[in-house]
Design a protein around this motif. Structure first.
Motif, short mmCIF file in Angstrom:
data_model
loop_
_atom_site.label_atom_id
_atom_site.label_comp_id
_atom_site.label_asym_id
_atom_site.label_seq_id
_atom_site.Cartn_x
_atom_site.Cartn_y
_atom_site.Cartn_z
N SER A 72 0.83 -1.21 0.00
CA SER A 72 0.00 0.00 0.00
C SER A 72 0.86 1.25 0.00
O SER A 72 2.03 1.23 0.42
CB SER A 72 -0.92 0.01 1.23
OG SER A 72 -0.22 0.41 2.39
N ASP A 73 0.28 2.35 -0.44
CA ASP A 73 0.95 3.64 -0.38
C ASP A 73 1.26 4.04 1.06
O ASP A 73 2.11 4.88 1.31
CB ASP A 73 0.10 4.73 -1.06
CG ASP A 73 0.03 4.57 -2.57
OD1 ASP A 73 0.77 3.72 -3.13
OD2 ASP A 73 -0.78 5.29 -3.20
N ASP A 74 0.56 3.43 2.03
CA ASP A 74 0.78 3.68 3.46
C ASP A 74 1.85 2.77 4.05
O ASP A 74 2.09 2.79 5.26
CB ASP A 74 -0.52 3.49 4.24
CG ASP A 74 -1.57 4.53 3.88
OD1 ASP A 74 -1.23 5.72 3.83
OD2 ASP A 74 -2.73 4.15 3.67
N GLY A 75 2.44 1.90 3.23
CA GLY A 75 3.52 1.03 3.71
C GLY A 75 3.11 -0.34 4.20
O GLY A 75 3.93 -1.07 4.76
N LEU A 76 1.86 -0.73 3.98
CA LEU A 76 1.40 -2.06 4.41
C LEU A 76 1.67 -3.09 3.32
O LEU A 76 1.45 -2.83 2.14
CB LEU A 76 -0.09 -2.04 4.74
CG LEU A 76 -0.53 -1.11 5.87
CD1 LEU A 76 -2.05 -1.13 5.99
CD2 LEU A 76 0.14 -1.49 7.18
N ASP A 77 2.13 -4.27 3.74
CA ASP A 77 2.29 -5.41 2.84
C ASP A 77 1.12 -6.34 3.07
O ASP A 77 0.86 -6.74 4.21
CB ASP A 77 3.62 -6.13 3.11
CG ASP A 77 4.81 -5.26 2.76
OD1 ASP A 77 4.74 -4.53 1.76
OD2 ASP A 77 5.81 -5.31 3.49
N VAL A 78 0.42 -6.69 2.00
CA VAL A 78 -0.84 -7.43 2.13
C VAL A 78 -0.89 -8.59 1.15
O VAL A 78 -0.53 -8.45 -0.02
CB VAL A 78 -2.04 -6.48 1.91
CG1 VAL A 78 -3.35 -7.25 1.84
CG2 VAL A 78 -2.11 -5.44 3.01
N LEU A 79 -1.36 -9.72 1.66
CA LEU A 79 -1.66 -10.90 0.84
C LEU A 79 -3.17 -10.99 0.71
O LEU A 79 -3.88 -11.00 1.72
CB LEU A 79 -1.12 -12.16 1.52
CG LEU A 79 -1.60 -13.50 0.95
CD1 LEU A 79 -1.05 -13.73 -0.45
CD2 LEU A 79 -1.22 -14.64 1.88
N ILE A 80 -3.65 -11.06 -0.54
CA ILE A 80 -5.07 -11.32 -0.79
C ILE A 80 -5.15 -12.74 -1.31
O ILE A 80 -4.64 -13.05 -2.39
CB ILE A 80 -5.66 -10.32 -1.80
CG1 ILE A 80 -5.53 -8.90 -1.25
CG2 ILE A 80 -7.12 -10.67 -2.10
CD1 ILE A 80 -5.91 -7.82 -2.24
N HIS A 81 -5.75 -13.61 -0.51
CA HIS A 81 -5.82 -15.05 -0.81
C HIS A 81 -7.27 -15.39 -1.13
O HIS A 81 -8.14 -15.34 -0.25
CB HIS A 81 -5.32 -15.84 0.41
CG HIS A 81 -5.07 -17.27 0.12
ND1 HIS A 81 -6.08 -18.20 0.04
CD2 HIS A 81 -3.92 -17.94 -0.10
CE1 HIS A 81 -5.56 -19.39 -0.21
NE2 HIS A 81 -4.25 -19.25 -0.31
N MET A 82 -7.54 -15.76 -2.38
CA MET A 82 -8.90 -16.01 -2.83
C MET A 82 -9.27 -17.48 -2.68
O MET A 82 -8.78 -18.34 -3.40
CB MET A 82 -9.06 -15.56 -4.29
CG MET A 82 -8.87 -14.06 -4.45
SD MET A 82 -8.89 -13.50 -6.17
CE MET A 82 -7.18 -13.83 -6.64
N GLY A 83 -10.12 -17.75 -1.70
CA GLY A 83 -10.56 -19.10 -1.43
C GLY A 83 -9.62 -19.84 -0.50
O GLY A 83 -8.53 -19.37 -0.18
N ILE A 84 -10.08 -21.00 -0.06
CA ILE A 84 -9.29 -21.84 0.85
C ILE A 84 -8.97 -23.14 0.12
O ILE A 84 -9.86 -23.77 -0.45
CB ILE A 84 -10.04 -22.09 2.17
CG1 ILE A 84 -10.21 -20.73 2.89
CG2 ILE A 84 -9.31 -23.09 3.05
CD1 ILE A 84 -11.01 -20.79 4.16
N ASP A 85 -7.69 -23.51 0.12
CA ASP A 85 -7.18 -24.67 -0.60
C ASP A 85 -7.37 -24.55 -2.11
O ASP A 85 -7.40 -25.55 -2.83
CB ASP A 85 -7.81 -25.98 -0.10
CG ASP A 85 -7.41 -26.30 1.33
OD1 ASP A 85 -6.30 -25.91 1.74
OD2 ASP A 85 -8.22 -26.92 2.04
N THR A 86 -7.48 -23.32 -2.61
CA THR A 86 -7.71 -23.10 -4.04
C THR A 86 -6.44 -23.18 -4.87
O THR A 86 -6.52 -23.19 -6.11
CB THR A 86 -8.41 -21.74 -4.28
OG1 THR A 86 -7.70 -20.73 -3.55
CG2 THR A 86 -9.85 -21.79 -3.80
N VAL A 87 -5.28 -23.29 -4.23
CA VAL A 87 -4.05 -23.51 -4.98
C VAL A 87 -4.19 -24.78 -5.82
O VAL A 87 -3.65 -24.88 -6.92
CB VAL A 87 -2.81 -23.56 -4.05
CG1 VAL A 87 -2.84 -24.78 -3.14
CG2 VAL A 87 -1.52 -23.51 -4.85
N ALA A 88 -4.96 -25.74 -5.32
CA ALA A 88 -5.17 -27.00 -6.01
C ALA A 88 -5.92 -26.83 -7.34
O ALA A 88 -5.88 -27.72 -8.19
CB ALA A 88 -5.93 -27.97 -5.11
#
Length: 156
Positions: A72-88
């Motif tokens: 973010s422009d405010d210096g936050l590092d963020v992970l947005i993870h869509m769904g659970i176990d969706t890497v599969a």
């Protein structure tokens, strides 16, 4: 006496989707619920669109399209993870609208997640938003039904 110093407003994150905003400890995935990776919030989405929670930059997009890392422009590092176990799902059911290095605005579309497809594959659709560099900051979360782009989390 006032010396003209303005207190910088606390960073605020927006809901990344239409749906029910929940606290991190209510997420069914134990790694996220335990806040091992950081704290934040999650959304049980009611529509396919996923938007940016703030003004910032796309740092990385997972090859499996289920997760995006942002700064973010405010210096936050963020992970947005869509769904659970969706890497599969190996990218099936996800349509990414941004690329690495893009500057994005709060509320700008990032991705679409085909909720029907994710559910058909036996996966949960919960979208998890994790701040990975809180460094002792406190969070004030507003839970409940929210529209994408609505302020839901204040970082103090």
């Amino acid at each position: 006496m006032v010396f003209g110093f303005k207190k910088k407003p606390a960073p605020t994150l927006l809901s990344v989707a239409d749906g029910d905003v929940i606290a991190m400890d209510a997420v069914s995935d134990p790694v996220f619920a335990s806040k091992t990776m950081g704290d934040g919030f999650a959304v049980r989405p009611t529509s396919d669109g996923v938007v940016s929670p703030f003004n910032g930059e796309i740092v990385s997009i997972f090859p499996t399209k289920h997760a995006i890392i942002m700064h973010s422009d405010d210096g936050l590092d963020v992970l947005i993870h869509m769904g659970i176990d969706t890497v599969a799902l190996k990218g099936e059911g996800f349509d990414i609208k941004v690329t690495k290095g893009d500057k994005v605005s709060a509320g700008q579309p990032l991705a679409a997640m085909d909720l029907g497809y994710v559910v058909e594959q036996g996966k949960e659709t919960t979208i998890i938003v994790v701040i990975t560099n809180l460094d002792g900051k406190r969070l004030k979360l507003t839970t409940g039904n929210a529209s994408a782009g609505t302020p839901v989390l204040e970082v103090k």
